[in-house]
Design a protein around this motif. Structure first.
Motif, short mmCIF file in Angstrom:
data_model
loop_
_atom_site.label_atom_id
_atom_site.label_comp_id
_atom_site.label_asym_id
_atom_site.label_seq_id
_atom_site.Cartn_x
_atom_site.Cartn_y
_atom_site.Cartn_z
N VAL A 61 -21.05 -14.38 2.65
CA VAL A 61 -19.85 -13.94 3.35
C VAL A 61 -19.89 -12.42 3.51
CG1 VAL A 61 -18.43 -15.87 2.58
CG2 VAL A 61 -18.58 -13.83 1.16
N LYS A 62 -19.23 -11.96 4.56
CA LYS A 62 -19.24 -10.53 4.85
C LYS A 62 -17.81 -10.06 5.13
CE LYS A 62 -23.89 -10.68 6.84
NZ LYS A 62 -24.75 -10.40 8.03
N GLY A 63 -17.59 -8.79 4.86
CA GLY A 63 -16.28 -8.22 5.11
C GLY A 63 -16.38 -6.72 5.30
N ALA A 64 -15.30 -6.13 5.75
CA ALA A 64 -15.24 -4.68 5.94
C ALA A 64 -13.91 -4.19 5.40
CB ALA A 64 -15.39 -4.33 7.41
N PHE A 65 -13.93 -3.04 4.76
CA PHE A 65 -12.71 -2.50 4.18
C PHE A 65 -12.43 -1.11 4.71
CE2 PHE A 65 -15.97 -0.99 1.25
CZ PHE A 65 -15.61 0.33 1.07
N GLU A 66 -11.19 -0.71 4.55
CA GLU A 66 -10.77 0.65 4.87
C GLU A 66 -9.82 1.11 3.78
OE1 GLU A 66 -8.86 3.31 8.53
OE2 GLU A 66 -8.89 1.12 8.65
N ASP A 67 -10.07 2.30 3.26
CA ASP A 67 -9.23 2.86 2.20
C ASP A 67 -9.16 4.36 2.42
OD1 ASP A 67 -7.78 3.44 0.00
OD2 ASP A 67 -9.27 2.75 -1.46
N THR A 68 -8.07 4.82 2.99
CA THR A 68 -7.95 6.25 3.34
C THR A 68 -7.21 7.06 2.29
OG1 THR A 68 -5.88 5.88 4.57
CG2 THR A 68 -7.95 5.65 5.79
N ASN A 69 -6.87 6.42 1.20
CA ASN A 69 -6.15 7.13 0.14
C ASN A 69 -7.15 7.89 -0.74
OD1 ASN A 69 -4.59 8.05 -1.96
ND2 ASN A 69 -3.53 6.10 -2.29
N PRO A 70 -7.16 9.21 -0.71
CA PRO A 70 -8.13 9.96 -1.51
C PRO A 70 -7.88 9.84 -3.01
CG PRO A 70 -6.51 11.45 -0.55
CD PRO A 70 -6.25 10.10 0.05
N VAL A 94 0.84 -1.18 0.00
CA VAL A 94 0.00 0.00 0.00
C VAL A 94 0.89 1.24 0.00
CG1 VAL A 94 -1.88 -1.12 1.23
CG2 VAL A 94 -0.09 0.02 2.53
N ASP A 95 0.31 2.37 -0.29
CA ASP A 95 0.98 3.65 -0.13
C ASP A 95 1.24 3.83 1.36
OD1 ASP A 95 1.57 6.38 0.22
OD2 ASP A 95 0.56 6.85 -1.67
N LEU A 96 2.51 4.05 1.74
CA LEU A 96 2.87 4.11 3.16
C LEU A 96 2.20 5.26 3.89
CD1 LEU A 96 6.67 3.25 2.92
CD2 LEU A 96 4.77 1.73 3.48
N ASN A 97 1.68 6.23 3.16
CA ASN A 97 1.02 7.37 3.79
C ASN A 97 -0.45 7.13 4.09
OD1 ASN A 97 3.33 9.11 3.71
ND2 ASN A 97 3.00 9.29 1.49
N TYR A 98 -1.01 6.03 3.58
CA TYR A 98 -2.43 5.76 3.75
C TYR A 98 -2.63 4.31 4.18
CZ TYR A 98 -2.62 10.00 0.95
OH TYR A 98 -2.43 11.26 0.48
#
Length: 246
Positions: free
Chosen positions: A54-63, A26-30
């Motif tokens: 099936v269920k999941g959750a994601f996180e993506d802080t890269n704008p 990943v981008d080390l800043n995000y």
């Protein structure tokens, strides 16, 4: 002195790059992650296959991240990758929770499932794989409720057309549904008439069958039933219709 500091920075960056796998880079800043839950809901279909929710959750802080697709990929080997035949694309509005319906799985198998992002560039980000074990049967938890309507859809001298409603169905679809009928209230000597033309799973809706070869001006006691793949017969509760031919 400046040359030494620059050398240390370059060396650290090289170590960080080497330490990332293709699934975690990943981008080390995000922060970018996709966590798939180990627990899945299962349903055994009429054809013997299994559907897993099936269920999941994601996180993506890269704008700057442009994700064009999110979903799940599955297979019998660890860390499956996206192909045309093993991918469930999440539909509708997606916030941070993702739900996928994986169909046509085999009973009693261990599948590896993991969430993924597809980027606009055509590259993929994968979360970690989890094991999903499909059940061999659902005897202990399956449920079924059947109700026969008070009046038949059609009555003639030698036939009746009763209607049943499947009002509750959980965990497993029966393979056959129909009606038992008898001239006796205790159903002694009862005969069986199956609902024909069934396709796919039994659903929570109404079904009818034309029972032929009956006696005229005769009272019949009729009740709905269902049969599962293992041969178990269920009446879905005790309810009986009393109908008379013309």
């Amino acid at each position: 002195m400046k040359l030494v500091v620059r050398g240390v920075v370059v060396a650290m960056a090289a170590l960080l790059t080497v330490g990332c796998s293709k699934d975690d880079m990943v981008d080390l800043n995000y922060k970018q992650s996709f966590v798939t839950k180990r627990e899945a809901e299962h349903f055994i279909n009429r054809d013997g296959s299994v559907t897993a929710i099936v269920k999941g959750a994601f996180e993506d802080t890269n704008p700057n991240s442009v994700v064009v697709e999110r979903g799940f990929v599955y297979g019998l080997k660890l860390d499956p990758e996206v192909t045309a035949s093993n991918t469930v694309v999440a539909k509708g509005v997606i916030e941070n929770a993702v739900v996928g319906e994986i169909k046509s799985l085999e009973k009693g198998k261990t599948y590896y499932v993991r969430g993924y992002f597809k980027m606009q560039t055509g590259t993929f980000f994968y979360g970690k794989s989890v094991q999903v074990l499909t059940p061999s049967d659902m005897k202990a938890v399956r449920k079924l409720a059947l109700k026969i309507e008070d009046k038949p859809f059609f009555v003639a001298k030698d036939q009746l057309t009763p209607t049943m409603e499947v009002t509750n169905l959980l965990k497993e679809s029966p393979v056959t549904i129909g009606f038992e009928y008898s001239e006796q209230a205790n159903f002694s000597g009862a005969k069986q008439w199956n609902v024909n033309g069934l396709t796919g799973n039994i659903q929570k809706k109404k079904y009818q069958a034309v029972i032929k070869g009956l006696k005229s001006a005769t009272t019949y006691y009729i009740k709905p039933f269902a049969i599962y793949a293992d041969g178990t017969k269920s009446y879905g509760g005790t309810n009986t219709g009393t109908f008379k031919t013309n």
